[in-house]
Motif scaffolding. Structure first.
Motif, short mmCIF file in Angstrom:
data_model
loop_
_atom_site.label_atom_id
_atom_site.label_comp_id
_atom_site.label_asym_id
_atom_site.label_seq_id
_atom_site.Cartn_x
_atom_site.Cartn_y
_atom_site.Cartn_z
N ALA A 228 13.37 1.36 17.52
CA ALA A 228 13.79 0.71 18.77
C ALA A 228 12.61 0.04 19.50
CB ALA A 228 14.48 1.71 19.68
N ILE A 229 11.44 0.64 19.38
CA ILE A 229 10.26 0.07 20.04
C ILE A 229 9.95 -1.35 19.57
CG2 ILE A 229 8.58 1.02 18.40
CD1 ILE A 229 6.81 1.69 20.83
N HIS A 230 10.42 -1.70 18.37
CA HIS A 230 10.16 -3.04 17.81
C HIS A 230 11.35 -3.99 17.99
CE1 HIS A 230 6.45 -1.72 16.10
NE2 HIS A 230 7.00 -0.86 15.28
N LYS A 231 12.34 -3.63 18.80
CA LYS A 231 13.59 -4.41 18.79
C LYS A 231 13.44 -5.86 19.28
CE LYS A 231 15.99 -2.66 22.92
NZ LYS A 231 15.02 -1.65 23.38
N GLU A 232 12.41 -6.13 20.06
CA GLU A 232 12.20 -7.52 20.51
C GLU A 232 11.37 -8.33 19.51
OE1 GLU A 232 13.97 -8.37 22.93
OE2 GLU A 232 14.45 -6.34 23.62
N ASP B 137 20.49 4.77 12.42
CA ASP B 137 19.24 5.55 12.37
C ASP B 137 18.03 4.63 12.48
OD1 ASP B 137 20.57 7.96 11.81
OD2 ASP B 137 20.31 7.74 9.64
N ALA B 138 18.03 3.58 11.65
CA ALA B 138 16.85 2.70 11.57
C ALA B 138 16.68 1.94 12.88
CB ALA B 138 16.99 1.74 10.40
N GLN B 139 17.78 1.49 13.47
CA GLN B 139 17.68 0.77 14.75
C GLN B 139 17.12 1.67 15.83
OE1 GLN B 139 21.76 -0.50 15.00
NE2 GLN B 139 21.29 -2.56 14.27
N GLU C 89 14.82 -7.77 9.77
CA GLU C 89 14.28 -7.58 8.42
C GLU C 89 13.83 -6.13 8.21
OE1 GLU C 89 10.90 -10.02 6.88
OE2 GLU C 89 12.03 -11.68 7.74
N LEU C 90 13.18 -5.59 9.22
CA LEU C 90 12.66 -4.22 9.14
C LEU C 90 13.80 -3.21 8.96
CD1 LEU C 90 10.41 -2.08 9.45
CD2 LEU C 90 10.58 -2.37 11.94
N VAL C 91 14.85 -3.38 9.73
CA VAL C 91 15.99 -2.47 9.65
C VAL C 91 16.70 -2.62 8.30
CG1 VAL C 91 18.30 -2.07 10.62
CG2 VAL C 91 16.31 -2.23 12.15
N ALA C 92 16.85 -3.86 7.84
CA ALA C 92 17.50 -4.10 6.54
C ALA C 92 16.68 -3.44 5.42
CB ALA C 92 17.65 -5.59 6.28
N PHE C 93 15.37 -3.60 5.48
CA PHE C 93 14.49 -3.00 4.48
C PHE C 93 14.56 -1.47 4.50
CE2 PHE C 93 9.96 -1.34 4.20
CZ PHE C 93 10.00 -1.10 2.84
N MET C 94 14.48 -0.90 5.67
CA MET C 94 14.39 0.56 5.76
C MET C 94 15.70 1.27 5.43
SD MET C 94 11.31 1.51 6.20
CE MET C 94 11.66 3.25 6.50
N THR C 95 16.82 0.51 5.40
CA THR C 95 18.11 1.11 5.05
C THR C 95 18.54 0.77 3.62
OG1 THR C 95 19.26 -0.82 5.97
CG2 THR C 95 18.95 1.04 7.44
N ARG C 96 17.68 0.03 2.93
CA ARG C 96 18.05 -0.53 1.62
C ARG C 96 18.19 0.53 0.52
NH1 ARG C 96 13.63 -4.67 0.05
NH2 ARG C 96 12.71 -3.01 -1.17
N GLY C 97 17.48 1.61 0.65
CA GLY C 97 17.52 2.65 -0.38
C GLY C 97 16.95 3.94 0.18
N GLU D 228 9.26 11.50 16.41
CA GLU D 228 9.75 11.06 15.10
C GLU D 228 10.11 12.26 14.21
OE1 GLU D 228 7.12 6.95 15.25
OE2 GLU D 228 6.58 8.49 13.79
N GLY D 229 9.31 13.30 14.27
CA GLY D 229 9.60 14.51 13.49
C GLY D 229 10.93 15.11 13.93
N ALA D 230 11.15 15.15 15.25
CA ALA D 230 12.39 15.74 15.79
C ALA D 230 13.59 14.85 15.49
CB ALA D 230 12.25 15.96 17.29
N PHE D 231 13.35 13.54 15.31
CA PHE D 231 14.44 12.62 14.95
C PHE D 231 14.98 12.94 13.56
CE2 PHE D 231 16.09 8.63 13.23
CZ PHE D 231 16.90 8.18 14.25
N HIS D 232 14.09 13.34 12.66
CA HIS D 232 14.46 13.57 11.26
C HIS D 232 14.76 15.02 10.90
CE1 HIS D 232 13.68 9.64 9.21
NE2 HIS D 232 13.15 9.41 10.38
#
Ligand code: GDP
Length: 139
Positions: free
Chosen positions: A52-56, A46-48, A62-70, A128-132
């Motif tokens: 995705a726009i920030h993948k480079e 989900d987070a990736q 770090e962002l993905v690890a943080f956003m999936t942490r809790g 983003e709304g439709a993603f969630h």
């Protein structure tokens, strides 16, 4: 055309630090109506996909690890000029640069763990709304 809607997440740092209630109160007091909301946790996938726009960018891992942490609280908010007004309410990405009284100034830890997400355009708010949320979860 403006949709008058934006998408937000209360991020894992703010949830674990007990700021969910205060942030929702500030959002409501600023004139936003909640039209969809859930308490959930993002999977790695989900987070990736969401970011995705920030993948480079060097901080993507770090962002993905943080956003999936809790758990997070995700929501769709409605108001005239929602995207721009909500970005003003949350403040700069880096809380050290955020204006007094903004959500990030009040509740963020640092540039990475910055308490809340806010869509940056009407187009992204819709994506983003439709993603969630499915159509049946939006009122
Ligand atoms: P936003 O639109 O204000 O959320 O900022 P961006 O779109 O530039 O970045 C998306 C998210 O990535 C931010 O809200 C932060 O959680 C994270 N982020 C931004 N810059 C950095 C950074 O330098 N390091 C890390 N670890 N995370 C960052």
């Amino acid at each position: 055309m403006s949709t008058h809607r934006t998408f937000t997440m209360i991020k894992p740092d703010a949830v674990v630090n007990g700021h969910t209630g205060a942030i929702l109160e500030k959002i409501a007091a600023s004139g936003f109506k909640i039209v969809a909301m859930k308490y959930t946790q993002l999977s790695l996938r989900d987070a990736q996909e969401f970011y995705a726009i920030h993948k480079e960018r060097p901080f993507f891992g770090e962002l993905v690890a943080f956003m999936t942490r809790g758990p997070i609280v995700s929501a769709i908010l409605e108001k005239e000029n929602a995207v721009e007004d909500f970005r003003a309410l949350i403040g700069a990405t880096n809380p050290a640069e955020a204006a007094e009284g903004t959500i990030r100034k009040m509740f963020a830890t640092n540039i990475a763990e910055n308490a809340v997400h806010g869509s940056d355009s009407d187009e992204n708010a819709a994506i983003e709304g439709a993603f969630h949320f499915s159509g049946r979860e939006i009122y």
